[in-house]
Structures are given as structure tokens and as C-alpha cells.
Enzyme design. Structure first.
Site, PDB file in Angstrom:
ATOM      1  N   ASN A   1       0.869  -1.171   0.000  1.00 55.28           N
ATOM      2  CA  ASN A   1       0.000   0.000   0.000  1.00 55.28           C
ATOM      3  C   ASN A   1       0.912   1.229   0.000  1.00 55.28           C
ATOM      4  OD1 ASN A   1      -1.742   2.094   0.562  1.00 55.28           O
ATOM      5  ND2 ASN A   1      -2.248   1.411   2.640  1.00 55.28           N
ATOM      6  N   TRP A   2       1.030   1.852  -1.154  1.00 54.27           N
ATOM      7  CA  TRP A   2       1.984   2.975  -1.270  1.00 54.27           C
ATOM      8  C   TRP A   2       1.445   4.254  -0.651  1.00 54.27           C
ATOM      9  CZ3 TRP A   2       3.787   2.462  -7.111  1.00 54.27           C
ATOM     10  CH2 TRP A   2       4.362   1.184  -7.292  1.00 54.27           C
ATOM     11  N   LYS A   3       0.179   4.244  -0.271  1.00 45.25           N
ATOM     12  CA  LYS A   3      -0.449   5.444   0.296  1.00 45.25           C
ATOM     13  C   LYS A   3      -0.196   6.628  -0.648  1.00 45.25           C
ATOM     14  CE  LYS A   3      -0.012   3.306   4.761  1.00 45.25           C
ATOM     15  NZ  LYS A   3       0.067   3.450   6.194  1.00 45.25           N
TER      16      LYS A   3
ATOM     17  N   HIS B   1      -9.539   1.336   4.902  1.00 44.72           N
ATOM     18  CA  HIS B   1      -8.241   1.474   5.578  1.00 44.72           C
ATOM     19  C   HIS B   1      -8.423   2.414   6.778  1.00 44.72           C
ATOM     20  CE1 HIS B   1      -4.135   2.677   6.417  1.00 44.72           C
ATOM     21  NE2 HIS B   1      -3.764   1.566   5.823  1.00 44.72           N
TER      22      HIS B   1
ATOM     23  N   GLU C   1      -6.756   4.778   7.870  1.00 42.82           N
ATOM     24  CA  GLU C   1      -6.541   6.207   7.580  1.00 42.82           C
ATOM     25  C   GLU C   1      -7.784   6.812   6.940  1.00 42.82           C
ATOM     26  OE1 GLU C   1      -2.823   5.731   5.480  1.00 42.82           O
ATOM     27  OE2 GLU C   1      -1.907   5.100   7.368  1.00 42.82           O
TER      28      GLU C   1
ATOM     29  N   GLU D   1      -5.398  -4.733  10.800  1.00 42.05           N
ATOM     30  CA  GLU D   1      -4.334  -3.747  10.990  1.00 42.05           C
ATOM     31  C   GLU D   1      -4.586  -2.970  12.281  1.00 42.05           C
ATOM     32  OE1 GLU D   1      -2.321  -2.621   7.040  1.00 42.05           O
ATOM     33  OE2 GLU D   1      -4.088  -1.376   7.240  1.00 42.05           O
TER      34      GLU D   1
ATOM     35  N   GLY E   1       2.608   2.391  10.695  1.00 40.46           N
ATOM     36  CA  GLY E   1       3.588   3.465  10.502  1.00 40.46           C
ATOM     37  C   GLY E   1       4.323   3.859  11.771  1.00 40.46           C
TER      38      GLY E   1
ATOM     39  N   SER F   1       3.458  -2.027  10.311  1.00 44.68           N
ATOM     40  CA  SER F   1       4.910  -2.115  10.500  1.00 44.68           C
ATOM     41  C   SER F   1       5.474  -3.493  10.140  1.00 44.68           C
ATOM     42  CB  SER F   1       5.292  -1.704  11.923  1.00 44.68           C
ATOM     43  OG  SER F   1       4.902  -0.357  12.164  1.00 44.68           O
TER      44      SER F   1
ATOM     45  N   GLY G   1       2.818  -1.099   4.289  1.00 40.79           N
ATOM     46  CA  GLY G   1       2.848   0.311   3.919  1.00 40.79           C
ATOM     47  C   GLY G   1       4.274   0.765   3.656  1.00 40.79           C
ATOM     48  N   GLY G   2       4.903   1.357   4.655  1.00 39.67           N
ATOM     49  CA  GLY G   2       6.217   1.971   4.502  1.00 39.67           C
ATOM     50  C   GLY G   2       7.239   1.092   3.792  1.00 39.67           C
TER      51      GLY G   2
HETATM   52  P1  PGA Z   1       2.847   0.346   7.606  1.00 36.85           P
HETATM   53  O1  PGA Z   1       1.385   0.567   6.985  1.00 36.85           O
HETATM   54  O2  PGA Z   1       3.392  -0.939   7.040  1.00 36.85           O
HETATM   55  O3  PGA Z   1       3.638   1.543   7.164  1.00 36.85           O
HETATM   56  O4  PGA Z   1       2.692   0.277   9.094  1.00 36.85           O
HETATM   57  C1  PGA Z   1       0.488  -0.506   6.824  1.00 36.85           C
HETATM   58  C2  PGA Z   1      -0.801  -0.021   6.225  1.00 36.85           C
HETATM   59  O5  PGA Z   1      -1.258   1.065   6.582  1.00 36.85           O
HETATM   60  O6  PGA Z   1      -1.395  -0.706   5.369  1.00 36.85           O
END
Ligand code: PGA
Length: 256
Positions: free
Chosen positions: A11-13, A101, A103, A173, A179, A219, A240-241
């Protein structure tokens, strides 16, 4: 044990313009090989503006990674300024769409009802929803994780046919792990994901519960993926990251 293919999604956000997206896709394709694709479904979820570029890169080079989107509206078209419809995504050969998600829930006010509409719209267009669920730090500290996640799963799957549930992906999640560099221990992630599967069993039956793929997210890094994937109910990861860097993401895909 049912045979659930592991699914690792990046997930590149809101990162990478379409030039950077093409570079990252190509770099990943140099790092991964046939054995990796045989073992794991790999999905890239770039921002909307990158989808067409990543699609053409994957298709012209015959790279067997699937395209995913991070969000969508639930209507096919209409006066919804700024929104993107599931029909538009399906036309780009998008196969997976993240729905709900944390966010989106926390920063953009998406409710369980909105998330459920998105799940049903994505399915109606022949794509696979990745339904995200997870508790806040306060909920975790109050011992409310199981109740919170159970409620989100029930709401997210409301009105979805059993067969459709079987083909879906759910991502657990914990919000406090996204993050932050903190992640659920493999045992805790396993326990919550087993509880998610039990909820799916109640709402959609045994066959759907043993077929639905449930990812862990929060993470995920090259150093912790293997211990998570060893857990019997964890079928993959939403990353994500660490998905923004080709070397790191390739090491996650090659966890085995
Ligand atoms: P993260 O994000 O790996 O940076 O913690 C995961 C996500 O939000 O899907």
C-alpha cells in the site's frame, strides 16, 4: 488445512508520482522471479494517478503482479467531485481494492456503512475487496480489541453473499501499529486473526471462513514477516512503509 495462497500487498499510500511508480514496479520485477510468484500473490496498490502507468508496465512486460487501488466510491458514476468509481478501476484491470483502511476511517470519516457499500461495489465489478479492520490504542488498552474487530467484520460483510466472502481478503491492521514501528506480536496477531475468522464463520459459514484470506498489517518489515507468516491463520500482509522500497518489499515477498 485449507490451501490459502499467501497474498502480500504493498500500500503505497500517497507516495510516488507515476514516474517513480514505473521505476519501482520495474525494479521489483528484476528482484522477483517465477518461484516467488508461484508461492505468493503480489499486489501493488499505488495512488490513483499511477494506476494506468503501473498497469501498462505490468502488462507490457508480462509481470505477474496484480494491480490494486487504495479506495473507491460505491456508485458507478455521478456528481461526486473528486471520487473514482469501481467501474473505472475495473477498466484498468485493477483486481484488488482496499476498503476501509484505518486512515480513511480516521482522517476521512468513513463509517462502517460506507465501507460496506464499497465492499459490495467492488465485488459487483468483479474485483476483490481488501476489507481493513483494526482497533485503536485506547481500545486495545481497554481490552476491547475483539469486540471492535468483530463489529467491523460484521458491518463490512453485511449483505455480502457467502461465496463472495470466500473470495475476499480481510486485513487486520491494529491502528497503533501502522507506521509506528510497533507491531503486534505474532501470537497476538494470530489470536485476533483467528477471532476474525470465527466471526466470518458465524456470518458466512464454514466454507467462507476457511477460504477467506486474512492479512496482518502494521509495520511489517523484512525482519518480522517470517514469524507472522508462520502463524496458522495469517495468510499474508498489507505493507505500507516497507513497500515503498523495492529491496525491502522484495525481501518481504521472499519471506519463506
Ligand atoms: P505500515 O502501513 O506498514 O507503514 O505500518 C500498513 C498499512 O497502513 O497498510
Amino acid at each position: 488445512m485449507p490451501d490459502r495462497r499467501p497474498l502480500i500487498a504493498g500500500n503505497w499510500k500517497m507516495h510516488h508520482d507515476h514516474f517513480a511508480a514505473i521505476q519501482l514496479t520495474q525494479k521489483l520485477s528484476y528482484l522477483l522471479d517465477r518461484d516467488d510468484y508461484d508461492a505468493v500473490d503480489v499486489v501493488l496498490c499505488p495512488p490513483f494517478t499511477d494506476l494506468r502507468s503501473v498497469q501498462t508496465t505490468l502488462e507490457s512486460d508480462r509481470i505477474p503482479m496484480a494491480l490494486g487501488a487504495q479506495n473507491c466510491h460505491w456508485e458507478d458514476q455521478g456528481a461526486f467531485t473528486g471520487e473514482v468509481s469501481p467501474a473505472m478501476l475495473a477498466k484498468l484491470n485493477v483486481r484488488y481494492v482496499i476498503a476501509g483502511h484505518s486512515e480513511r476511517r480516521q482522517l476521512f470519516g468513513e463509517t462502517d456503512d460506507v465501507v460496506n457499500r464499497k465492499v459490495r461495489a467492488v465485488l459487483a465489478h468483479g474485483m476483490t475487496p481488501i476489507l481493513c479492520v483494526g482497533e485503536t490504542l485506547e481500545e486495545k488498552e481497554a481490552g476491547a480489541t475483539a469486540a471492535r474487530v468483530d463489529g467491523q467484520v460484521r458491518a463490512g460483510l453485511a449483505g455480502v453473499a457467502r461465496d463472495s466472502v470466500a473470495g475476499m481478503v480481510i486485513a487486520y491492521e491494529p491502528i497503533w501499529a501502522i507506521g509506528t514501528g510497533r507491531n503486534a506480536t505474532p501470537d497476538d496477531a494470530q489470536a485476533t486473526i483467528a477471532a476474525v475468522r470465527a466471526t466470518v464463520r458465524e456470518v458466512a459459514g464454514d466454507a467462507a471462513a476457511s477460504a477467506v484470506r486474512i492479512q496482518y498489517g502494521g509495520s511489517v518489515k523484512p525482519g518480522n514477516i517470517a514469524s507472522l507468516m508462520e502463524q496458522p491463520d495469517i495468510d499474508g500482509a498489507l505493507v505500507g512503509g516497507a513497500s515503498l522500497d523495492a529491496d525491502e518489499f522484495a525481501r518481504i515477498v521472499r519471506y519463506r
